[in-house]
Design a protein around this motif. Structure first.
Motif, PDB file in Angstrom:
ATOM      1  N   ASN A 167       0.834  -1.205   0.000  1.00 51.91           N
ATOM      2  CA  ASN A 167       0.000   0.000   0.000  1.00 51.91           C
ATOM      3  C   ASN A 167       0.864   1.250   0.000  1.00 51.91           C
ATOM      4  OD1 ASN A 167      -2.420  -1.374  -0.058  1.00 51.91           O
ATOM      5  ND2 ASN A 167      -2.660  -1.389   2.158  1.00 51.91           N
ATOM      6  N   ASN A 168       1.981   1.222   0.729  1.00 52.92           N
ATOM      7  CA  ASN A 168       2.882   2.367   0.755  1.00 52.92           C
ATOM      8  C   ASN A 168       3.467   2.625  -0.626  1.00 52.92           C
ATOM      9  OD1 ASN A 168       2.451   2.783   3.477  1.00 52.92           O
ATOM     10  ND2 ASN A 168       4.278   1.695   4.123  1.00 52.92           N
ATOM     11  N   ILE A 169       3.826   1.555  -1.329  1.00 53.24           N
ATOM     12  CA  ILE A 169       4.371   1.708  -2.683  1.00 53.24           C
ATOM     13  C   ILE A 169       3.331   2.340  -3.596  1.00 53.24           C
ATOM     14  CG2 ILE A 169       5.128   0.431  -4.735  1.00 53.24           C
ATOM     15  CD1 ILE A 169       6.486  -1.551  -2.762  1.00 53.24           C
ATOM     16  N   PHE A 170       2.095   1.867  -3.514  1.00 51.45           N
ATOM     17  CA  PHE A 170       1.044   2.435  -4.354  1.00 51.45           C
ATOM     18  C   PHE A 170       0.770   3.885  -3.993  1.00 51.45           C
ATOM     19  CE2 PHE A 170      -0.254  -2.050  -5.244  1.00 51.45           C
ATOM     20  CZ  PHE A 170      -0.090  -1.985  -6.618  1.00 51.45           C
ATOM     21  N   ASP A 171       0.804   4.220  -2.708  1.00 48.13           N
ATOM     22  CA  ASP A 171       0.615   5.612  -2.290  1.00 48.13           C
ATOM     23  C   ASP A 171       1.723   6.497  -2.835  1.00 48.13           C
ATOM     24  OD1 ASP A 171      -1.730   5.114  -0.942  1.00 48.13           O
ATOM     25  OD2 ASP A 171      -0.782   4.972   1.044  1.00 48.13           O
ATOM     26  N   GLU A 172       2.962   6.019  -2.762  1.00 46.84           N
ATOM     27  CA  GLU A 172       4.075   6.801  -3.282  1.00 46.84           C
ATOM     28  C   GLU A 172       3.962   6.971  -4.795  1.00 46.84           C
ATOM     29  OE1 GLU A 172       7.871   5.351  -2.011  1.00 46.84           O
ATOM     30  OE2 GLU A 172       7.230   5.234   0.076  1.00 46.84           O
ATOM     31  N   PHE A 173       3.548   5.926  -5.497  1.00 44.70           N
ATOM     32  CA  PHE A 173       3.372   6.027  -6.943  1.00 44.70           C
ATOM     33  C   PHE A 173       2.269   7.020  -7.282  1.00 44.70           C
ATOM     34  CE2 PHE A 173       1.227   4.717 -10.850  1.00 44.70           C
ATOM     35  CZ  PHE A 173       2.271   4.853 -11.739  1.00 44.70           C
ATOM     36  N   ARG A 174       1.182   6.988  -6.516  1.00 42.90           N
ATOM     37  CA  ARG A 174       0.068   7.918  -6.747  1.00 42.90           C
ATOM     38  C   ARG A 174       0.522   9.356  -6.542  1.00 42.90           C
ATOM     39  NH1 ARG A 174      -2.857  10.308  -3.191  1.00 42.90           N
ATOM     40  NH2 ARG A 174      -2.212   8.891  -1.547  1.00 42.90           N
ATOM     41  N   GLU A 175       1.286   9.600  -5.480  1.00 47.36           N
ATOM     42  CA  GLU A 175       1.783  10.951  -5.225  1.00 47.36           C
ATOM     43  C   GLU A 175       2.750  11.401  -6.313  1.00 47.36           C
ATOM     44  OE1 GLU A 175       3.420  10.990  -1.311  1.00 47.36           O
ATOM     45  OE2 GLU A 175       1.524  10.443  -0.369  1.00 47.36           O
ATOM     46  N   LEU A 176       3.621  10.497  -6.759  1.00 51.24           N
ATOM     47  CA  LEU A 176       4.571  10.827  -7.816  1.00 51.24           C
ATOM     48  C   LEU A 176       3.848  11.149  -9.118  1.00 51.24           C
ATOM     49  CD1 LEU A 176       7.481  10.974  -8.960  1.00 51.24           C
ATOM     50  CD2 LEU A 176       7.244   8.537  -9.469  1.00 51.24           C
ATOM     51  N   SER A 177       2.905  10.315  -9.515  1.00 51.89           N
ATOM     52  CA  SER A 177       2.191  10.546 -10.765  1.00 51.89           C
ATOM     53  C   SER A 177       1.366  11.825 -10.701  1.00 51.89           C
ATOM     54  CB  SER A 177       1.312   9.347 -11.134  1.00 51.89           C
ATOM     55  OG  SER A 177       0.355   9.099 -10.134  1.00 51.89           O
ATOM     56  N   SER A 178       0.791  12.100  -9.549  1.00 52.09           N
ATOM     57  CA  SER A 178       0.039  13.334  -9.375  1.00 52.09           C
ATOM     58  C   SER A 178       0.955  14.545  -9.507  1.00 52.09           C
ATOM     59  CB  SER A 178      -0.645  13.334  -8.007  1.00 52.09           C
ATOM     60  OG  SER A 178      -1.309  14.544  -7.789  1.00 52.09           O
ATOM     61  N   SER A 179       2.114  14.471  -8.891  1.00 51.26           N
ATOM     62  CA  SER A 179       3.084  15.558  -8.964  1.00 51.26           C
ATOM     63  C   SER A 179       3.558  15.772 -10.398  1.00 51.26           C
ATOM     64  CB  SER A 179       4.270  15.247  -8.050  1.00 51.26           C
ATOM     65  OG  SER A 179       5.278  16.204  -8.207  1.00 51.26           O
ATOM     66  N   LEU A 180       3.860  14.683 -11.091  1.00 51.46           N
ATOM     67  CA  LEU A 180       4.297  14.799 -12.488  1.00 51.46           C
ATOM     68  C   LEU A 180       3.202  15.393 -13.358  1.00 51.46           C
ATOM     69  CD1 LEU A 180       6.226  11.456 -13.016  1.00 51.46           C
ATOM     70  CD2 LEU A 180       7.182  13.764 -12.914  1.00 51.46           C
ATOM     71  N   PHE A 181       1.963  14.967 -13.146  1.00 47.75           N
ATOM     72  CA  PHE A 181       0.845  15.518 -13.911  1.00 47.75           C
ATOM     73  C   PHE A 181       0.737  17.020 -13.695  1.00 47.75           C
ATOM     74  CE2 PHE A 181      -3.575  16.904 -14.072  1.00 47.75           C
ATOM     75  CZ  PHE A 181      -3.876  16.603 -15.397  1.00 47.75           C
ATOM     76  N   LEU A 182       0.849  17.463 -12.457  1.00 46.25           N
ATOM     77  CA  LEU A 182       0.744  18.893 -12.178  1.00 46.25           C
ATOM     78  C   LEU A 182       1.890  19.668 -12.828  1.00 46.25           C
ATOM     79  CD1 LEU A 182      -0.408  18.860  -8.450  1.00 46.25           C
ATOM     80  CD2 LEU A 182      -1.760  19.429 -10.471  1.00 46.25           C
ATOM     81  N   GLN A 183       3.079  19.109 -12.822  1.00 43.19           N
ATOM     82  CA  GLN A 183       4.217  19.781 -13.458  1.00 43.19           C
ATOM     83  C   GLN A 183       4.028  19.885 -14.963  1.00 43.19           C
ATOM     84  OE1 GLN A 183       7.825  17.846 -12.268  1.00 43.19           O
ATOM     85  NE2 GLN A 183       7.621  18.441 -10.134  1.00 43.19           N
ATOM     86  N   VAL A 184       3.568  18.813 -15.582  1.00 41.54           N
ATOM     87  CA  VAL A 184       3.324  18.834 -17.025  1.00 41.54           C
ATOM     88  C   VAL A 184       2.197  19.809 -17.347  1.00 41.54           C
ATOM     89  CG1 VAL A 184       2.481  17.452 -18.978  1.00 41.54           C
ATOM     90  CG2 VAL A 184       4.220  16.523 -17.436  1.00 41.54           C
ATOM     91  N   PHE A 185       1.163  19.810 -16.535  1.00 48.86           N
ATOM     92  CA  PHE A 185       0.047  20.724 -16.746  1.00 48.86           C
ATOM     93  C   PHE A 185       0.514  22.177 -16.642  1.00 48.86           C
ATOM     94  CE2 PHE A 185      -3.718  23.104 -15.372  1.00 48.86           C
ATOM     95  CZ  PHE A 185      -4.593  22.777 -16.397  1.00 48.86           C
ATOM     96  N   ASP A 186       1.352  22.486 -15.647  1.00 53.56           N
ATOM     97  CA  ASP A 186       1.904  23.839 -15.513  1.00 53.56           C
ATOM     98  C   ASP A 186       2.751  24.208 -16.725  1.00 53.56           C
ATOM     99  OD1 ASP A 186       0.670  24.260 -13.096  1.00 53.56           O
ATOM    100  OD2 ASP A 186       2.458  23.798 -11.885  1.00 53.56           O
TER     101      ASP A 186
END
Length: 51
Positions: free
Chosen positions: A21-40
């Motif tokens: 679950n921790n791995i999936f949470d970290e992946f979710r946070e990473l993908s969310s962060s990358l999406f926001l950076q690309v969107f910006d």
């Protein structure tokens, strides 16, 4: 014929699920962060093209 009984400690199972679950949470946070950076980045390029 020998039978081998596998016994798995319930604590180990819970620890494994917790780490998964921790791995999936970290992946979710990473993908969310990358999406926001690309969107910006896209927003910035779009604004520069419009101006």
């Amino acid at each position: 014929m020998n039978k081998i009984a596998l016994q798995i400690d319930e604590t180990k199972i819970n620890e494994t699920f917790e780490s998964t679950n921790n791995i999936f949470d970290e992946f979710r946070e990473l993908s969310s962060s990358l999406f926001l950076q690309v969107f910006d980045w896209i927003t910035s390029i779009t604004e520069n093209l419009i101006n």
